[in-house]
Design a protein around this motif. Structure first.
Motif, short mmCIF file in Angstrom:
data_model
loop_
_atom_site.label_atom_id
_atom_site.label_comp_id
_atom_site.label_asym_id
_atom_site.label_seq_id
_atom_site.Cartn_x
_atom_site.Cartn_y
_atom_site.Cartn_z
N LYS A 113 -9.13 10.88 71.40
CA LYS A 113 -7.87 10.64 72.17
C LYS A 113 -7.10 9.54 71.70
CE LYS A 113 -8.89 13.44 76.04
NZ LYS A 113 -9.36 13.27 77.56
N GLY A 168 -3.59 9.26 69.70
CA GLY A 168 -2.58 8.39 70.33
C GLY A 168 -2.18 7.41 69.47
N CYS A 218 0.19 9.50 66.82
CA CYS A 218 1.15 10.44 67.39
C CYS A 218 2.82 9.82 67.29
CB CYS A 218 0.69 10.70 68.94
SG CYS A 218 1.94 12.00 69.63
N TYR A 223 4.03 9.60 71.08
CA TYR A 223 3.30 8.80 72.03
C TYR A 223 4.41 7.92 72.69
CZ TYR A 223 0.29 5.35 74.38
OH TYR A 223 -0.12 4.61 75.35
N SER A 266 -3.39 6.02 73.76
CA SER A 266 -4.54 6.92 73.80
C SER A 266 -3.65 8.14 74.62
CB SER A 266 -5.75 6.56 74.63
OG SER A 266 -6.24 7.72 74.97
N CYS A 267 -4.03 9.39 74.43
CA CYS A 267 -3.49 10.57 75.14
C CYS A 267 -3.64 10.28 76.53
CB CYS A 267 -4.31 11.60 74.73
SG CYS A 267 -4.09 12.10 72.90
N ASN A 268 -4.81 9.56 77.14
CA ASN A 268 -5.00 9.34 78.60
C ASN A 268 -3.88 8.27 78.99
OD1 ASN A 268 -7.30 10.92 78.35
ND2 ASN A 268 -8.56 9.03 78.01
N CYS A 324 -0.65 8.28 77.79
CA CYS A 324 0.62 8.80 77.18
C CYS A 324 1.47 9.46 78.23
CB CYS A 324 0.51 9.76 76.04
SG CYS A 324 2.00 10.48 75.22
N PHE A 331 0.98 13.46 78.16
CA PHE A 331 -0.08 14.09 78.32
C PHE A 331 -0.58 14.55 79.65
CE2 PHE A 331 -5.07 14.45 77.87
CZ PHE A 331 -5.01 15.22 76.88
N CYS A 368 -0.97 17.93 75.95
CA CYS A 368 0.16 17.48 75.32
C CYS A 368 1.25 18.50 75.53
CB CYS A 368 -0.09 17.30 74.00
SG CYS A 368 1.53 16.66 73.11
N PHE A 419 -0.75 17.59 69.90
CA PHE A 419 -2.21 17.28 70.20
C PHE A 419 -3.18 17.91 68.92
CE2 PHE A 419 -6.63 17.44 71.34
CZ PHE A 419 -6.85 16.18 71.85
N ARG A 469 -4.90 16.18 65.63
CA ARG A 469 -6.06 16.47 65.27
C ARG A 469 -6.55 16.92 64.10
NH1 ARG A 469 -9.33 19.69 69.92
NH2 ARG A 469 -8.21 21.30 69.02
#
Length: 61
Positions: free
Chosen positions: A7, A11, A14, A17, A34-36, A38, A41, A46, A51, A55
C-alpha cells in the motif's frame, strides 16, 4: 489481503494520491504516502480505480 508495504509503494507511485492529513503529524507513518492515508481509499477500495493498475505496474518492474 494487501500488505502495508505494498500500500505504501502504491501510494508513493499513485498520481491520484491525496493525503487525508492536512495538518503536520509527528509520526513518519502518519505522513507516509500510503493507500491507508489517501482520501481516495475508502472502505479498503480506491474510489479512483487506480489501485490495481498501479499494483500491476509495480509487479512488472
Amino acid at each position: 489481503m494487501v500488505s502495508n508495504e505494498l500500500k505504501m509503494r502504491i501510494g508513493q507511485n499513485c498520481p491520484g494520491y491525496v493525503s487525508r492529513n492536512t495538518s503536520f503529524m509527528s509520526s513518519s507513518t502518519e505522513l507516509a504516502e500510503s493507500c491507508n492515508n489517501c482520501a481516495n481509499f475508502v472502505r479498503g477500495k480506491c474510489i479512483k480505480d487506480l489501485f490495481d493498475k498501479i499494483r500491476e505496474e509495480i509487479r512488472q518492474n
